[in-house]
Design a protein around this motif. Structure first.
Motif, PDB file in Angstrom:
ATOM      1  N   VAL A 128     -11.219  11.008  12.733  1.00 53.94           N
ATOM      2  CA  VAL A 128      -9.756  10.967  12.563  1.00 53.94           C
ATOM      3  C   VAL A 128      -9.222  12.175  11.791  1.00 53.94           C
ATOM      4  N   LYS A 129     -10.142  13.062  11.378  1.00 55.75           N
ATOM      5  CA  LYS A 129      -9.770  14.291  10.669  1.00 55.75           C
ATOM      6  C   LYS A 129      -9.005  14.014   9.370  1.00 55.75           C
TER       7      LYS A 129
ATOM      8  N   ILE B  28       0.835  -1.195   0.000  1.00 54.92           N
ATOM      9  CA  ILE B  28       0.000   0.000   0.000  1.00 54.92           C
ATOM     10  C   ILE B  28       0.875   1.253   0.000  1.00 54.92           C
ATOM     11  N   PRO B  29       0.359   2.375  -0.530  1.00 48.33           N
ATOM     12  CA  PRO B  29       1.168   3.597  -0.550  1.00 48.33           C
ATOM     13  C   PRO B  29       1.585   3.997   0.864  1.00 48.33           C
ATOM     14  N   GLN B  30       2.750   4.631   0.977  1.00 48.64           N
ATOM     15  CA  GLN B  30       3.265   4.973   2.306  1.00 48.64           C
ATOM     16  C   GLN B  30       2.339   5.919   3.062  1.00 48.64           C
ATOM     17  N   ALA B  31       1.706   6.863   2.324  1.00 52.30           N
ATOM     18  CA  ALA B  31       0.820   7.821   2.988  1.00 52.30           C
ATOM     19  C   ALA B  31      -0.360   7.077   3.613  1.00 52.30           C
ATOM     20  N   THR B  32      -0.852   6.068   2.912  1.00 53.78           N
ATOM     21  CA  THR B  32      -1.954   5.246   3.440  1.00 53.78           C
ATOM     22  C   THR B  32      -1.472   4.463   4.656  1.00 53.78           C
ATOM     23  N   ALA B  33      -0.306   3.859   4.531  1.00 54.11           N
ATOM     24  CA  ALA B  33       0.240   3.055   5.629  1.00 54.11           C
ATOM     25  C   ALA B  33       0.383   3.889   6.898  1.00 54.11           C
ATOM     26  N   LYS B  34       0.751   5.149   6.735  1.00 54.61           N
ATOM     27  CA  LYS B  34       0.932   6.012   7.904  1.00 54.61           C
ATOM     28  C   LYS B  34      -0.382   6.287   8.612  1.00 54.61           C
ATOM     29  N   ARG B  35      -1.489   6.230   7.870  1.00 57.34           N
ATOM     30  CA  ARG B  35      -2.789   6.510   8.492  1.00 57.34           C
ATOM     31  C   ARG B  35      -3.394   5.283   9.169  1.00 57.34           C
ATOM     32  N   LEU B  36      -2.870   4.105   8.862  1.00 57.06           N
ATOM     33  CA  LEU B  36      -3.469   2.873   9.409  1.00 57.06           C
ATOM     34  C   LEU B  36      -3.554   2.864  10.936  1.00 57.06           C
ATOM     35  N   PRO B  37      -2.482   3.222  11.648  1.00 57.65           N
ATOM     36  CA  PRO B  37      -2.583   3.189  13.115  1.00 57.65           C
ATOM     37  C   PRO B  37      -3.658   4.122  13.646  1.00 57.65           C
ATOM     38  N   LEU B  38      -3.887   5.232  12.932  1.00 60.49           N
ATOM     39  CA  LEU B  38      -4.917   6.196  13.308  1.00 60.49           C
ATOM     40  C   LEU B  38      -6.306   5.553  13.175  1.00 60.49           C
ATOM     41  N   TYR B  39      -6.540   4.933  12.019  1.00 63.49           N
ATOM     42  CA  TYR B  39      -7.809   4.237  11.808  1.00 63.49           C
ATOM     43  C   TYR B  39      -7.987   3.149  12.857  1.00 63.49           C
TER      44      TYR B  39
END
Ligand code: ATP
Length: 217
Positions: free
Chosen positions: A43-44, A8-19
């Motif tokens: 999660v804004k 998955i794209p890195q930007a998406t991966a960074k949001r995973l812990p937030l989700y």
């Protein structure tokens, strides 16, 4: 992350812990479904981005129905390797290091600081929380024995690179660098840099020059 996981794209991966954190809260409050609009508010992150992020994992949501919380949670747990505890080493048990040891991340996910290192004799042999503090002389031996491949650096900046070289040589693959030093590592090692002073300064700058309405991105 397991090998069969979609890239998955890195930007998406960074949001995973937030989700993941938000879904865990939803789950414990007994909610079974969540819409991308609700997620977005919590999660804004705008809902189009959420839908695009989730699309990388296959068709997980249905229009007008929302996402199944349980399903998402299981999916994220697997993707983030939450089923497996990742042990982390912390180098430099000063003010910031001690704060991180007390915090110790367990509330949010399955990473835990399992061992600390310092050079100050008074700190060696003590424990903070349940984390033992060892001397730097034992760094390579202990992290190898414990199979640790992730480290947090909270030492004074002038020591950061030498310690990083030792960590890399001892097979550490990920370093969370809280020092202001810019680290040089081989391509096989990943460094995430958190410079709290710079972040704070940039927040103040943005407030002064852009106010609160405009997004940074
Ligand atoms: P304190 O008040 O405990 O000194 P601090 O965060 O202000 O905290 P720093 O000078 O930033 O202190 O150092 C952070 C920690 O890193 C200290 O505990 C210090 O003993 C430790 N430290 C210094 N040099 C090294 C080194 N080469 N290897 C490992 N730890 C080190």
């Amino acid at each position: 992350m397991s090998n069969d996981t979609v890239k998955i794209p890195q930007a998406t991966a960074k949001r995973l812990p937030l989700y993941y954190r938000f879904l865990k809260n939803l789950h414990s409050s007994g909610k079974q479904r969540v819409s991308s609009a609700e997620l977005s508010e919590a999660v804004k992150v705008d809902s189009a981005t959420i839908r695009r992020d989730f699309s990388y994992f296959g068709a997980l949501g249905k229009k007008g129905y929302g996402y199944n919380v349980n399903y998402l949670l299981t999916f994220f747990r697997k993707t983030l390797d939450q089923d497996e505890l990742t042990k982390v080493a912390l180098i430099g048990v000063g003010n910031l290091g001690t704060a991180l040891l007390h915090y110790n991340f367990l509330k949010n996910n399955n990473t835990k600081i399992a061992v600390g290192f310092d050079v100050e004799e008074a700190k060696i042999g003590t424990s903070i929380g349940d984390v033992p503090i060892h001397h730097m002389d034992e760094l390579e031996k202990i992290i190898t024995e414990m199979g640790i491949t992730v480290a947090i650096l909270t030492v004074p900046a002038p020591f950061a690179q030498t310690i990083t070289d030792r960590l890399v040589a001892a097979n550490v693959k990920g370093i969370l660098n809280f020092t202001p030093a810019r680290l040089t590592v081989p391509a096989t090692t990943r460094v995430h840099h958190i410079d709290l002073a710079v972040e704070l300064q940039s927040l103040v700058y943005f407030l002064k020059h852009y106010g609160v309405d405009e997004e940074e991105e």
